[in-house]
Design a protein around this motif. Structure first.
Motif, PDB file in Angstrom:
ATOM      1  N   TYR A 107     -18.121  -4.715  44.863  1.00 38.70           N
ATOM      2  CA  TYR A 107     -18.262  -5.005  46.290  1.00 38.70           C
ATOM      3  C   TYR A 107     -19.722  -5.174  46.705  1.00 38.70           C
ATOM      4  O   TYR A 107     -19.995  -5.580  47.839  1.00 38.70           O
ATOM      5  CB  TYR A 107     -17.593  -3.894  47.101  1.00 38.70           C
ATOM      6  N   GLY A 108     -20.657  -4.885  45.793  1.00 41.82           N
ATOM      7  CA  GLY A 108     -22.065  -5.046  46.118  1.00 41.82           C
ATOM      8  C   GLY A 108     -22.696  -6.275  45.493  1.00 41.82           C
ATOM      9  O   GLY A 108     -23.914  -6.471  45.587  1.00 41.82           O
ATOM     10  N   ILE A 109     -21.884  -7.122  44.853  1.00 44.74           N
ATOM     11  CA  ILE A 109     -22.399  -8.329  44.212  1.00 44.74           C
ATOM     12  C   ILE A 109     -22.427  -9.471  45.220  1.00 44.74           C
ATOM     13  O   ILE A 109     -21.440  -9.711  45.929  1.00 44.74           O
ATOM     14  CB  ILE A 109     -21.536  -8.714  42.990  1.00 44.74           C
ATOM     15  N   ARG A 110     -23.557 -10.161  45.299  1.00 48.11           N
ATOM     16  CA  ARG A 110     -23.710 -11.268  46.242  1.00 48.11           C
ATOM     17  C   ARG A 110     -24.243 -12.497  45.515  1.00 48.11           C
ATOM     18  O   ARG A 110     -25.204 -12.414  44.738  1.00 48.11           O
ATOM     19  CB  ARG A 110     -24.696 -10.898  47.356  1.00 48.11           C
ATOM     20  N   ASP A 111     -23.606 -13.657  45.769  1.00 52.61           N
ATOM     21  CA  ASP A 111     -24.153 -14.918  45.258  1.00 52.61           C
ATOM     22  C   ASP A 111     -25.452 -15.240  45.990  1.00 52.61           C
ATOM     23  O   ASP A 111     -25.621 -14.878  47.166  1.00 52.61           O
ATOM     24  CB  ASP A 111     -23.157 -16.060  45.473  1.00 52.61           C
ATOM     25  N   CYS A 112     -26.379 -15.892  45.297  1.00 54.22           N
ATOM     26  CA  CYS A 112     -27.662 -16.200  45.925  1.00 54.22           C
ATOM     27  C   CYS A 112     -28.303 -17.394  45.228  1.00 54.22           C
ATOM     28  O   CYS A 112     -27.763 -17.923  44.243  1.00 54.22           O
ATOM     29  CB  CYS A 112     -28.600 -14.988  45.852  1.00 54.22           C
ATOM     30  N   GLN A 113     -29.438 -17.804  45.723  1.00 52.60           N
ATOM     31  CA  GLN A 113     -30.282 -18.792  45.058  1.00 52.60           C
ATOM     32  C   GLN A 113     -31.277 -18.036  44.182  1.00 52.60           C
ATOM     33  O   GLN A 113     -31.721 -16.947  44.533  1.00 52.60           O
ATOM     34  CB  GLN A 113     -31.031 -19.648  46.081  1.00 52.60           C
ATOM     35  N   LEU A 114     -31.607 -18.597  43.037  1.00 50.18           N
ATOM     36  CA  LEU A 114     -32.614 -17.964  42.195  1.00 50.18           C
ATOM     37  C   LEU A 114     -33.959 -17.974  42.906  1.00 50.18           C
ATOM     38  O   LEU A 114     -34.406 -19.005  43.403  1.00 50.18           O
ATOM     39  CB  LEU A 114     -32.732 -18.687  40.856  1.00 50.18           C
ATOM     40  N   THR A 115     -34.577 -16.818  42.988  1.00 55.03           N
ATOM     41  CA  THR A 115     -35.899 -16.692  43.598  1.00 55.03           C
ATOM     42  C   THR A 115     -36.795 -15.920  42.644  1.00 55.03           C
ATOM     43  O   THR A 115     -36.368 -15.489  41.573  1.00 55.03           O
ATOM     44  CB  THR A 115     -35.827 -15.929  44.937  1.00 55.03           C
ATOM     45  N   ASN A 116     -38.039 -15.744  43.028  1.00 59.04           N
ATOM     46  CA  ASN A 116     -38.982 -14.995  42.201  1.00 59.04           C
ATOM     47  C   ASN A 116     -39.005 -13.504  42.539  1.00 59.04           C
ATOM     48  O   ASN A 116     -39.825 -12.761  42.017  1.00 59.04           O
ATOM     49  CB  ASN A 116     -40.394 -15.571  42.356  1.00 59.04           C
ATOM     50  N   LYS A 117     -38.108 -13.079  43.413  1.00 58.05           N
ATOM     51  CA  LYS A 117     -38.118 -11.684  43.849  1.00 58.05           C
ATOM     52  C   LYS A 117     -37.424 -10.784  42.832  1.00 58.05           C
ATOM     53  O   LYS A 117     -36.291 -11.032  42.424  1.00 58.05           O
ATOM     54  CB  LYS A 117     -37.420 -11.536  45.203  1.00 58.05           C
ATOM     55  N   ILE A 118     -38.108  -9.718  42.414  1.00 58.17           N
ATOM     56  CA  ILE A 118     -37.493  -8.688  41.588  1.00 58.17           C
ATOM     57  C   ILE A 118     -37.917  -7.312  42.105  1.00 58.17           C
ATOM     58  O   ILE A 118     -38.942  -7.179  42.772  1.00 58.17           O
ATOM     59  CB  ILE A 118     -37.873  -8.811  40.092  1.00 58.17           C
ATOM     60  N   THR A 119     -37.100  -6.324  41.803  1.00 54.06           N
ATOM     61  CA  THR A 119     -37.415  -4.957  42.194  1.00 54.06           C
ATOM     62  C   THR A 119     -37.907  -4.191  40.967  1.00 54.06           C
ATOM     63  O   THR A 119     -37.264  -4.212  39.917  1.00 54.06           O
ATOM     64  CB  THR A 119     -36.183  -4.248  42.776  1.00 54.06           C
ATOM     65  N   THR A 120     -39.054  -3.548  41.093  1.00 62.14           N
ATOM     66  CA  THR A 120     -39.635  -2.755  40.012  1.00 62.14           C
ATOM     67  C   THR A 120     -39.427  -1.275  40.308  1.00 62.14           C
ATOM     68  O   THR A 120     -39.643  -0.828  41.440  1.00 62.14           O
ATOM     69  CB  THR A 120     -41.148  -3.041  39.865  1.00 62.14           C
ATOM     70  N   TYR A 121     -39.010  -0.519  39.298  1.00 62.61           N
ATOM     71  CA  TYR A 121     -38.713   0.898  39.472  1.00 62.61           C
ATOM     72  C   TYR A 121     -39.737   1.749  38.733  1.00 62.61           C
ATOM     73  O   TYR A 121     -40.041   1.496  37.567  1.00 62.61           O
ATOM     74  CB  TYR A 121     -37.301   1.209  38.979  1.00 62.61           C
ATOM     75  N   LYS A 122     -40.270   2.757  39.444  1.00 63.90           N
ATOM     76  CA  LYS A 122     -41.231   3.682  38.848  1.00 63.90           C
ATOM     77  C   LYS A 122     -40.625   5.079  38.785  1.00 63.90           C
ATOM     78  O   LYS A 122     -39.995   5.541  39.738  1.00 63.90           O
ATOM     79  CB  LYS A 122     -42.529   3.716  39.662  1.00 63.90           C
ATOM     80  N   VAL A 123     -40.832   5.727  37.646  1.00 64.35           N
ATOM     81  CA  VAL A 123     -40.340   7.096  37.448  1.00 64.35           C
ATOM     82  C   VAL A 123     -41.551   8.007  37.259  1.00 64.35           C
ATOM     83  O   VAL A 123     -42.406   7.745  36.406  1.00 64.35           O
ATOM     84  CB  VAL A 123     -39.413   7.192  36.220  1.00 64.35           C
ATOM     85  N   LYS A 124     -41.635   9.072  38.028  1.00 69.01           N
ATOM     86  CA  LYS A 124     -42.757  10.001  37.937  1.00 69.01           C
ATOM     87  C   LYS A 124     -42.495  11.043  36.842  1.00 69.01           C
ATOM     88  O   LYS A 124     -41.419  11.635  36.786  1.00 69.01           O
ATOM     89  CB  LYS A 124     -42.979  10.707  39.272  1.00 69.01           C
ATOM     90  N   LEU A 125     -43.509  11.221  35.975  1.00 65.98           N
ATOM     91  CA  LEU A 125     -43.417  12.245  34.943  1.00 65.98           C
ATOM     92  C   LEU A 125     -44.059  13.546  35.402  1.00 65.98           C
ATOM     93  O   LEU A 125     -43.635  14.627  35.015  1.00 65.98           O
ATOM     94  CB  LEU A 125     -44.077  11.754  33.657  1.00 65.98           C
ATOM     95  N   ASP A 126     -45.109  13.419  36.209  1.00 67.06           N
ATOM     96  CA  ASP A 126     -45.729  14.564  36.868  1.00 67.06           C
ATOM     97  C   ASP A 126     -46.470  14.034  38.092  1.00 67.06           C
ATOM     98  O   ASP A 126     -46.280  12.877  38.477  1.00 67.06           O
ATOM     99  CB  ASP A 126     -46.656  15.344  35.921  1.00 67.06           C
ATOM    100  N   GLU A 127     -47.317  14.833  38.694  1.00 66.65           N
ATOM    101  CA  GLU A 127     -47.988  14.428  39.930  1.00 66.65           C
ATOM    102  C   GLU A 127     -48.933  13.253  39.727  1.00 66.65           C
ATOM    103  O   GLU A 127     -49.188  12.472  40.652  1.00 66.65           O
ATOM    104  CB  GLU A 127     -48.764  15.615  40.518  1.00 66.65           C
TER     105      GLU A 127
END
Length: 294
Positions: A107-127
């Motif tokens: 239910y969260g899948i959406r058709d779209c046009q290919l764009t250059n937008k991507i989401t980058t994820y960061k994980v913290k190991l310490d402060e």
């Protein structure tokens, strides 16, 4: 120009990831997913065959043993090869959720046009230290971790959602550890991908270095060098490892030691037993009995 949205998912030690969906399937020739976006995140392991992923401004040519990751609102398109369609395992997940109950991603899948937008994820190991979760990577033997998650999701036995959280936490941690220690050379790995695939599909064949090098189009000396650099094993040892990996499955299917030896291309059962024990520390009979006892 690629546009990135950065998401900090928090500390690795406090993550509560939830598996929303997990599956293994064989794609049809040219089968495609997208262009689309999803509302959660997705990990894919290519077990065999070939595919192409377009993610942002990058295009990845995927071979057996390679993994990809993309997340929320990242425009992407995944296409199976026309000549060598791929078999893959897929995991949809959320990084942090109090509940372990899966939320189906359909239910969260959406058709779209290919764009250059991507989401980058960061994980913290310490402060002070954080790691960017990779979009494309190779980790030896990671297929078993994907398979365990797919199995737990599929059979839904008592407490499976808690086990899925534990398995996914382990998988995420392994990927981050691999990123910290430095990825194997993806470019070099691709050069030997055809050899890796034929060994995976036909470990019973007595592949020679010349045959494998010829499949990849390289001189045997150069091929041996990049093979060892990419996998950590010589072609001969890698073939033995694949045979023993398959032998374990066959032994658990109530095959006799002799049947397994013949099926995997050994002309001597004694040589098979020696290879098995040097790799696992157990004889095939001991492995079979131990598995039955457990």
């Amino acid at each position: 120009m690629e546009t990135n949205e950065e998401v900090n998912v928090g500390f690795l030690t406090t993550l509560k990831p939830t598996v929303n969906f997990a599956n293994k399937m064989s794609a049809k020739e040219g089968q495609s997913w997208g262009p689309r976006t999803i509302s959660d995140c997705q990990l894919i392991f290519v077990e065999s065959g070939k595919a192409t992923l377009t993610l942002g401004e990058k295009t990845y040519s995927l071979n057996a043993g390679e993994c990809v990751f993309y997340g929320t609102d990242s425009s992407h398109k995944l296409v199976s090869s026309n000549s060598n369609p791929f078999t893959f395992m897929s995991i949809h997940f959320d990084w942090n959720s109090e509940s372990t109950n899966p939320i189906h991603p359909l239910y969260g899948i959406r058709d779209c046009q290919l764009t250059n937008k991507i989401t980058t994820y960061k994980v913290k190991l310490d402060e002070q230290w954080e790691v960017i979760f990779p979009h494309h990577f190779i980790i030896p033997n990671i297929d078993s971790m994907f398979a365990n998650i797919v199995k737990e999701y599929r059979y839904e036995e008592q407490g499976y959602t808690f086990i899925l959280r534990g398995l996914l936490t382990q998988l995420i941690t392994l990927i981050i550890r691999n990123e910290i220690n430095g990825n194997p050379s993806l470019g070099e790995r691709r050069k030997i991908a055809p050899a890796l695939e034929v060994i995976r599909k036909q470990p019973e064949n007595n592949w020679t270095i010349h045959e494998l090098a010829d499949i990849c189009g390289y001189h045997p000396t150069y091929f041996s060098s990049i093979f060892k650099e990419s996998t950590g094993y010589t072609p001969k040892q890698y073939l033995i490892n694949e045979r023993i990996r398959k032998a374990k499955h066959l032994l658990l299917e109530s095959k006799t030691v002799e049947e397994v030896s013949i099926k995997l291309g050994y002309t001597s059962i004694h040589y098979f037993c020696r290879n098995f024990k040097s790799t696992t520390g157990l004889t095939p009979t001991e492995y079979k009995l131990q598995s039955l006892e457990l």
